[in-house]
Design an enzyme around this catalytic site. Sequence first.
Site, PDB file in Angstrom:
ATOM      1  N   ARG A 174       0.815  -1.223   0.000  1.00  0.00           N
ATOM      2  CA  ARG A 174       0.000   0.000   0.000  1.00  0.00           C
ATOM      3  C   ARG A 174       0.847   1.270   0.000  1.00  0.00           C
ATOM      4  O   ARG A 174       0.319   2.372  -0.129  1.00  0.00           O
ATOM      5  CB  ARG A 174      -0.979  -0.016   1.180  1.00  0.00           C
ATOM      6  CG  ARG A 174      -2.124  -0.999   0.925  1.00  0.00           C
ATOM      7  CD  ARG A 174      -2.942  -1.222   2.157  1.00  0.00           C
ATOM      8  NE  ARG A 174      -3.626  -0.013   2.575  1.00  0.00           N
ATOM      9  CZ  ARG A 174      -3.960   0.253   3.835  1.00  0.00           C
ATOM     10  NH1 ARG A 174      -3.653  -0.601   4.793  1.00  0.00           N
ATOM     11  NH2 ARG A 174      -4.584   1.357   4.132  1.00  0.00           N
TER      12      ARG A 174
ATOM     13  N   SER B 118      34.718  40.189  -7.051  1.00  0.00           N
ATOM     14  CA  SER B 118      33.427  39.684  -7.518  1.00  0.00           C
ATOM     15  C   SER B 118      33.510  39.067  -8.903  1.00  0.00           C
ATOM     16  O   SER B 118      34.332  39.471  -9.733  1.00  0.00           O
ATOM     17  CB  SER B 118      32.417  40.833  -7.559  1.00  0.00           C
ATOM     18  OG  SER B 118      32.213  41.295  -6.250  1.00  0.00           O
TER      19      SER B 118
END
Length: 453
Positions: free
Chosen positions: A19, A392
């Site tokens: 199930r 960055s």
Amino acid sequence: MTKARTCLTIVLAAGEGTRMRSSLPKVLHQAAGRTLLAHVLDAVRQAASGATVVVVGPDHDAVAQEARRIVPDAQIAVQTERRGTAHAVLAARDAIARGYDDLLVIFADTPLITAETLSKLRGALAQGAAVAVLGFRPVDPSGYGRLVMEGPKLVAIREEKDASETERAITLCNGGLMALSGRDALALLERIGDGNAKKEFYLTDAVAIARAAGRDAVAIEVGEEEVTGINTKAGLASVEATMQDKLRKAALDSGVTMIAPETVFLQADTKFGKDVTIEPYVVFGPGVTVADKAVIHSFSHLAGADIGENASIGPYARLRPGTKIGKGARVGNFVEVKEAVMEDGAKANHLAYIGDGRVGEGANIGAGTIFCNYDGASKHRTDVGKGAFIGSNSALVAPVTIGDGAYVGSGSVITENVPANALALGRVRQTIKEGWASRLRNLKAAGKKKDQG
Ligand code: UD1
Ligand code: MG
């Protein structure tokens, strides 16, 4: 001094779990980050319940493997045909025959069972009972075996399919788990037949057989939650919810500050130090430790990560397995860290991927920095030294080392090692063309006049 009683625990894990609608055996499904089987075996271990046999179905090697992962000396017995709970217990006949004082039978799909309850069941045997079971009063008793009592004594357990109308009206039900006097167990189990509605060998028949032999059987009442068995995905989700509530409560009780605990998802192995704060909507996967005074900001997802004192994580951080964050280090929004160490005071505040490497003490990783760790075939390491500064939008192509105190100019693609305290620029030099924009605008304006003329 009385000698400690020996115990054999038999964990029934042979269920098919159809199930669940899954290719995974039922007991290998997870709640709070560990398998149902692991939860049960953990309770067994905490109750110090002696030798353990796990009864698995045929072709359930993965279940046996998981059992041995949790309890390395667990014995495995295979029940080749599913012919009932007593039949399953007898798959461990050889172990039972070795002769233990107590025999505990536990279902592997009942993950909320506690060590205290297991100890209570054994306590009843120590008081002289031949059989002890767990009783509970479910909201809806349908499907459960009913406990037939005579005063305080348990007389029999009647499975619903075999019960009379009066018996079905009984509200005290069988939780399933059972303790049997180990010395009597084989004799009891061998007398169980399959003359019932399901043509199965019911373990529950041990009660009436023990009583007929003049022995005592008792029921210990527990809350419904502890004996909840999982049969469906909905059942699994509801057990998960119960476990989450307990984990949140335990975290709050230990001093963790949570603004909206109901939005924080924990795992059975999540560990917190003192004065930790967790903002709303944070998900912990397995293997996370958070040290004192660290703050986990909203919408972060953490797994396999060790977070140091005073560190700040998120919002929107993703920490993957193998992450170690040092004291006072900061991992900001949209930063992913995997298999990497960020040493004390290191920072990656925005938009970065730090995979397979090290960020030295106090180093700063600029926004948009990527550790290019994968060349399509293998993974390589990036090492950023103490106090280094990565500008960055840099790509650090691994394997590569940035020395202590070095600078990497913004927008660089770094493919070669950078010595300590050097500046590395790995980008095209900027060129300036004076007056270029005005010339372009003039040309365009002239073109338009020609079109119109
Ligand atoms: C069982 C009890 C019932 C109790 C209920 C509580 C029996 C006969 N009945 O019923 O009184 O109220 O649990 O949930 O024990 N298993 C095997 N091999 C088998 C059969 C079962 O390993 O051949 C395992 C299952 O995987 C499961 C456990 O034993 O973990 C219980 O079996 P299940 O069929 O669920 O029993 P219930 O009908 O629920
Ligand atoms: Mg069941």
